[in-house]
Write a protein that holds these residues in place. Structure first.
Motif, PDB file in Angstrom:
ATOM      1  N   UNK A  77       0.848  -1.194   0.000  1.00 45.74           N
ATOM      2  CA  UNK A  77       0.000   0.000   0.000  1.00 45.74           C
ATOM      3  C   UNK A  77       0.889   1.252   0.000  1.00 45.74           C
ATOM      4  N   UNK A  78       0.299   2.383  -0.392  1.00 44.84           N
ATOM      5  CA  UNK A  78       1.024   3.650  -0.407  1.00 44.84           C
ATOM      6  C   UNK A  78       0.689   4.451   0.840  1.00 44.84           C
ATOM      7  N   UNK A  79       1.721   4.739   1.625  1.00 49.96           N
ATOM      8  CA  UNK A  79       1.572   5.570   2.820  1.00 49.96           C
ATOM      9  C   UNK A  79       1.967   6.995   2.463  1.00 49.96           C
ATOM     10  N   UNK A 119       5.814  -1.246   2.339  1.00 50.73           N
ATOM     11  CA  UNK A 119       4.897  -0.231   1.826  1.00 50.73           C
ATOM     12  C   UNK A 119       5.668   0.720   0.915  1.00 50.73           C
ATOM     13  N   UNK A 120       4.947   1.441   0.092  1.00 56.06           N
ATOM     14  CA  UNK A 120       5.538   2.531  -0.682  1.00 56.06           C
ATOM     15  C   UNK A 120       5.234   3.821   0.073  1.00 56.06           C
ATOM     16  N   UNK A 121       6.213   4.707   0.214  1.00 55.25           N
ATOM     17  CA  UNK A 121       6.033   5.914   1.018  1.00 55.25           C
ATOM     18  C   UNK A 121       6.219   7.153   0.154  1.00 55.25           C
ATOM     19  N   UNK A 122       5.202   8.018   0.163  1.00 59.43           N
ATOM     20  CA  UNK A 122       5.308   9.329  -0.469  1.00 59.43           C
ATOM     21  C   UNK A 122       5.202  10.369   0.638  1.00 59.43           C
ATOM     22  N   UNK A 123       5.904  11.479   0.490  1.00 55.74           N
ATOM     23  CA  UNK A 123       5.959  12.464   1.570  1.00 55.74           C
ATOM     24  C   UNK A 123       5.780  13.871   1.036  1.00 55.74           C
ATOM     25  N   UNK A 140      11.977   7.596   0.362  1.00 55.51           N
ATOM     26  CA  UNK A 140      10.615   8.067   0.124  1.00 55.51           C
ATOM     27  C   UNK A 140      10.573   8.902  -1.150  1.00 55.51           C
ATOM     28  N   UNK A 141       9.387   9.058  -1.684  1.00 57.84           N
ATOM     29  CA  UNK A 141       9.190   9.891  -2.869  1.00 57.84           C
ATOM     30  C   UNK A 141       8.597  11.225  -2.432  1.00 57.84           C
TER      31      UNK A 141
END
Length: 526
Positions: free
Chosen positions: A143-145, A166-170, A185-186
């Motif tokens: 999932x994308x956090x 998880x995939x992490x976007x910030x 993170x992206x």
């Protein structure tokens, strides 16, 4: 012998630190909520050690005739009137990193609880229902956090989430692209985070810019079925709008550890479908409580016995020997930084600090820390002179320091440059007769004192500007205390720094911005 009052629960080990250092301790852990009693006795103490239950407001500070230091065992100092303490010469300390891991772990725990409906499943099972088909959860795997804020705690959450695959976007204006790559993170803008995230976790302080960052409008932009976690500060999410989003299933679940009003004996979110609440437990582990308690006891003891200042929010961390020489320059650096931070409207991309003249012979480390604290504080209110360099480094914002033995005009000059939106903004200042002064803006020379409220205006040097500005302020009942001008040349780029006794309304500020000569206008507070 210095005397310290502890008005909230603090570990016995912390009490013993004070005693072994030769400090008299009055341990009254149940006193905190009794503001009247605290006000009555606070004048007897040199130090006050607190957690969150004690509210140190202006009236209590006014009664604190002998108080020299307030130590908060924890990060947040919402319960201390820092301007009032500063005005009275009281140092306010916190322990900025003692509970970071604990808070991050609680956010992860809330995420799991919301995704698997743990609280409701527990109640149902213990009631003998065994409703296995009712509680269909979701995996965190793949999932994308979305992290709103990726500083110290947000970075720890990201690390744990990546461990869960998880995939992490910030979204964080202070997070550089290089730092984002380093921690895995992206970096994205808020709009993209809202559209992509399966789960959103908030890790920012409550400021004017972050209040209701998840507003009704932004909640509507989220992916349908998103899970929202808030273990940071109450007020970051529009609670009424979130209630409606939970009922409409736009938001599948939410888990909050913090609320707009605390203690939260009642709240619009209570009873909402798939809503989990905990009573501000982010820092509530034995390890974290012990760490921050010991830390604050050591810091307060050092200050009361030697004058050393550590983790202070309202003054630079300096030794007792350095204090007399550094104090005016630390004040200058902090105020210049505050100026720069308030005009970094498009995030912080790079910082340069230049020292010229006699100031280069001093210990410049606390001066840089003071400048960085000033720069970061408009967006990160809990920052202090100790945590500021680390916070800047965490976000991958490059910092360059340089020195020049001589200054062309002044004995000493500090110049701060911040890069925001791809453009540099430059400020310089000096100390005159012990007082900090603004000496240059955008390379234009002037000598202006700092004022609690100031208008900074970048304008074209054309007739009519001063008159139009004065008329606008006069009609709005805003009194001008100081007025200083600088310009490149006749008819060219110019600046105005106007000290004012009353802050103008938003409509008056808009009218100033709409003056034909004005290119930029900002209300500054010092």
């Amino acid at each position: 012998m210095p005397k310290v009052l502890i008005s909230d629960e603090l570990s016995d080990a912390a009490v013993n630190i004070f005693k072994t250092r030769g400090i008299e301790v009055d341990f009254q852990p149940q006193l905190g909520p009794d503001a009247a009693k605290l006000k009555e006795i606070i004048g007897n103490y040199d130090g006050l050690a607190i957690r969150s239950a004690t509210k140190v407001k202006a009236d209590i500070i006014a009664a604190a005739k002998n108080l020299k230091v307030i130590g908060r065992a924890g990060i947040g100092v919402d319960n201390v009137d820092i301007p009032a303490a500063t005005a009275k010469g009281i140092v306010v300390m916190n322990t900025p990193f003692g509970n970071s891991i604990t808070t991050a772990e609680h956010a992860i725990a809330l995420m799991f609880a919301a995704a698997r409906q743990v609280p409701e499943a527990n109640l149902s099972t213990q009631a003998g229902k065994w409703e296995k088909n009712r509680f269909m959860g979701r995996e965190l795997y793949a999932k994308t956090l979305g992290l709103i804020g990726c500083g110290n705690i947000g970075g720890i959450v990201a690390d744990r989430a990546l461990g869960l695959k998880m995939k992490v976007v910030a979204y964080d204006p202070f997070l550089s692209a290089e730092r984002a790559v380093q921690i895995g993170v992206e970096k994205v803008e808020l709009e993209e985070l809202l559209a992509r995230a399966d789960m959103i976790s908030l890790h920012v302080p409550l400021t004017d810019k972050t209040k209701n960052v998840l507003s009704r409008e932004n909640l509507a932009k989220t992916k349908r079925g998103v899970i929202i976690v808030n273990a940071a500060r109450g007020g970051l999410v529009d609670e009424q709008a979130l209630r409606e989003a939970l009922e409409s299933e736009q938001v599948a679940a939410a888990a909050f550890d913090v609320f707009t009003i605390e203690p939260a004996k009642e709240n619009v979110l209570f009873g909402a479908p798939n809503f989990i609440a905990t009573p501000h437990l982010g820092a509530s582990t034995n390890e974290a409580q012990e760490n921050v308690a010991l830390q604050v006891a050591e810091q307060m003891s050092d200050y009361l016995l030697t004058g050393a200042v550590t983790n202070a929010l309202n003054m630079a961390s300096i030794t007792a020997e350095e204090a007399p020489r550094l104090k005016p320059f630390a004040a200058l650096a902090e105020k210049l930084g505050a100026f720069a931070g308030q005009i970094a409207d498009e995030g912080l991309e790079e910082v340069e600090i230049e020292y010229e003249g006699d100031v280069t012979k001093l210990n410049m480390k606390p001066l840089t820390a003071s400048a960085l604290a000033g720069i970061l504080r408009p967006l990160l209110q809990d920052v202090n002179v100790v945590s500021a360099p680390a916070l800047l480094k965490e976000r991958g914002v490059p910092l360059t320091e340089s020195t020049r033995d001589a200054s062309p005009i002044y004995d000493s000059l500090i110049r701060i440059k911040v890069k925001t939106g791809g453009k540099w903004r430059t400020l310089g200042g000096t100390v005159v007769a012990g007082a900090p002064k603004i000496a240059e803006v955008k390379g234009m020379q002037l000598e202006a004192p700092f004022h609690p409220a100031m208008l900074f205006i970048n304008n074209s040097d054309k007739p009519g500007f001063i008159g139009a500005l004065g008329t606008l302020l006069g009609e709005a009942g805003v009194n001008i205390a100081t007025f200083h001008l600088g310009r490149e040349d006749v008819g060219a780029d110019a600046i105005a720094l106007v000290g004012i006794d009353q802050a103008p309304s938003d409509s008056v500020l808009t009218a100033i911005k709409n003056l034909p000569q004005v290119r930029y206008a900002k209300l500054l507070r010092f």
